[in-house]
Design a protein around this motif. Structure first.
Motif, short mmCIF file in Angstrom:
data_model
loop_
_atom_site.label_atom_id
_atom_site.label_comp_id
_atom_site.label_asym_id
_atom_site.label_seq_id
_atom_site.Cartn_x
_atom_site.Cartn_y
_atom_site.Cartn_z
N ASP A 212 0.85 -1.19 0.00
CA ASP A 212 0.00 0.00 0.00
C ASP A 212 0.88 1.24 0.00
O ASP A 212 1.01 1.96 1.00
N SER A 213 1.50 1.46 -1.13
CA SER A 213 2.43 2.58 -1.26
C SER A 213 2.42 3.06 -2.70
O SER A 213 2.50 2.25 -3.64
N LYS A 214 2.29 4.35 -2.90
CA LYS A 214 2.28 4.90 -4.25
C LYS A 214 3.62 4.71 -4.92
O LYS A 214 3.71 4.44 -6.12
N ARG A 215 4.68 4.86 -4.16
CA ARG A 215 6.03 4.75 -4.71
C ARG A 215 6.52 3.31 -4.61
O ARG A 215 6.94 2.85 -3.56
N LYS A 216 6.41 2.57 -5.69
CA LYS A 216 6.83 1.17 -5.71
C LYS A 216 8.24 1.06 -6.30
O LYS A 216 8.66 1.91 -7.09
N PRO A 217 8.96 0.01 -5.93
CA PRO A 217 10.32 -0.14 -6.47
C PRO A 217 10.31 -0.64 -7.91
O PRO A 217 9.44 -1.42 -8.30
N ALA A 218 11.27 -0.19 -8.69
CA ALA A 218 11.47 -0.72 -10.03
C ALA A 218 12.20 -2.06 -9.89
O ALA A 218 13.40 -2.10 -9.64
N LEU A 219 11.47 -3.14 -10.04
CA LEU A 219 11.96 -4.47 -9.67
C LEU A 219 12.67 -5.18 -10.82
O LEU A 219 12.32 -5.01 -11.99
#
Length: 461
Positions: A212-219
């Motif tokens: 639940d986070s707008k800023r997700k990691p570039a995986l």
């Protein structure tokens, strides 16, 4: 009471690799075999010891004959193109022995008939457990429990942060509500450029992609290819992908690679050689353009080649080498298990004529060692492995790995102890490959040590 739909789902989800069903089949075999042997002994008035010992002795000889036949076909004449492994040959031997018991004179007919059915069932289950190919009854019919999802536009490029930023925020408690597990969904990846008739792909999204986070990691991303025959569902079920990735994520702040199992075949019976051809369509364009572009556009995926790996089993392993080496702009890491030495669908000339319109050079460029030499020097990572008992694939590793090292690749060549040309070997190699790839892409700061993977041994190259 279970409804018909629930009953069918329960039946389709019965495990073939563990649990009560295989145990029950093996137990029935044991009980009926003993019963029939005892019946044969007591049905004779004279020579009861001989009547008891002789069927057992002849059954043992029958089993030995079965093992030798399987060994000759597998390791001497190489009828199947790969080594079957001792576990599979042992199950063939058991089948020969049980058939002898059933056919012995004086057996109870009903019990013998039941034993015949269970002997076939148990041998099939045992062989499947050796390969790890079909996880459930449903998988025998191409069914799985994965739900369809539309993941189009799941992530926007401007909202993504680096893996390092995610780890830092997770450490200081800024990121909350990370799910315990990732998800697996079926997806339709449009074959916009290739028009390739692919089956639905499967995608694993780790907990970090679902937080639940707008800023997700570039995986980081792993593109995973099945063997042939095979399917995306087979990759996830037989490869244990979700369990493996969820286990990794639990110790890495919800971080793990996105895994895409895309269809390079179109159908179980097709061997596309992972090239564009008039035979089965543009499989190569589908994988390298349609799939890669869709993932980069719609999922929280890293964009650089160093953050992408391509992996596969058997025919899919050969494809992962062909594609990975020929497209260093897309893939920085390759993780093939039990690879062929070259693409194979018919004789060399047949392939050149059918798939390459008679262009010998085009075919030769798809042979892994040739492709490696053509792109040298290269600094890609190659984690290449095979089952210890798959002597053909071990020989292929020993041929390919030195060429890759000479070309400048970082190479880890490993064998999976006790396994052959099977998904158990894939899981061993992929688990180690995940650790290496995770370190290289920043998911884990620790450099993995092969000694931490006791079922793997280094192959000297």
């Amino acid at each position: 009471m279970l409804g018909m739909g629930n009953m069918r789902q329960w039946l389709m989800n019965i495990s073939l690799v563990g649990g009560w069903f295989p145990a029950a089949a093996f137990a029935v075999i044991a009980v009926l075999s003993v019963t029939l042997l005892v019946s044969a002994a007591v049905s004779k008035r004279d020579g009861r010891i001989l009547a008891t010992v002789l069927p057992i002795g002849v059954a043992a000889v029958s089993g030995m004959v079965g093992y030798v036949v399987a060994w000759l076909l597998s390791d001497v004449f190489v009828v199947f193109g790969v080594g079957l492994g001792s576990r599979v040959m042992s199950w063939v031997a058991a089948g020969f022995a049980i058939v002898h018991i059933v056919l012995s004179r004086g057996m109870m007919r009903v019990a013998a008939a039941i034993l015949t059915v269970f002997a076939i069932l148990a041998a099939a289950i045992g062989i499947d457990q050796s390969y790890g190919e079909y996880a459930t009854i449903g998988s025998l019919f191409g069914e799985d429990s994965y739900s369809q999802a539309d993941l189009t536009g799941l992530a926007k490029r401007k909202d993504l942060i680096t893996v390092a930023q995610w780890r830092k925020q997770a450490a200081n408690g800024t990121i909350r509500n990370i799910p315990a597990n990732g998800t697996v969904n079926k997806i339709d990846i449009p074959a916009t450029k290739s028009q390739f008739e692919a089956r639905k792909a499967l995608v694993y999204l780790p907990p970090a992609a679902l937080a639940d986070s707008k800023r997700k990691p570039a995986l980081p991303v792993v593109l995973m290819l099945s063997g042939q025959p095979g399917s995306p569902g087979r990759v996830f079920q037989a490869g244990g992908i979700q369990t493996m990735m969820d286990g990794y994520a639990k110790t890495h702040d919800g971080l793990a690679p996105i895994v895409i199992a895309a269809d390079q075949l179109g159908a179980d019976s097709h061997n596309t050689l992972c090239v564009d051809s008039k035979v089965y369509g543009n499989a190569l364009t589908y994988l390298t353009q349609d799939v890669v572009d869709w993932v980069k556009t719609n999922l929280p995926a890293a964009q650089d080649a160093k953050d992408w790996a391509i992996a596969g089993f058997s025919q899919g392993a050969t494809c992962s080498l062909q594609i990975g080496v020929n497209h260093p702009d897309l893939f920085g890491t390759m993780i093939p298990t039990d690879s062929e030495i070259k693409p194979t669908n018919g004789s060399r000339q047949e392939m050149i004529d059918r798939f390459f319109d008679g262009d010998t050079t085009a075919y030769e460029n798809q042979v892994p060692v040739n492709a490696i030499r053509n792109h040298a020097p290269t600094h890609q990572m190659l984690i290449i492995g095979a089952g210890e008992k798959d002597t053909t694939s071990i020989r292929n590793v020993k041929t390919i790995a030195p060429v890759a090292a000479k070309a400048g690749m970082r190479v880890a060549a490993v064998e999976s102890s006790g396994n052959a040309h099977d998904w158990h070997a894939v899981q061993d190699v992929l688990r180690y490959g995940l650790a290496v790839f995770g370190h290289d892409t920043g998911l884990d700061g620790a450099n993995p040590n092969l000694s931490d993977y006791p079922n793997l041994k280094r192959i000297t190259i």
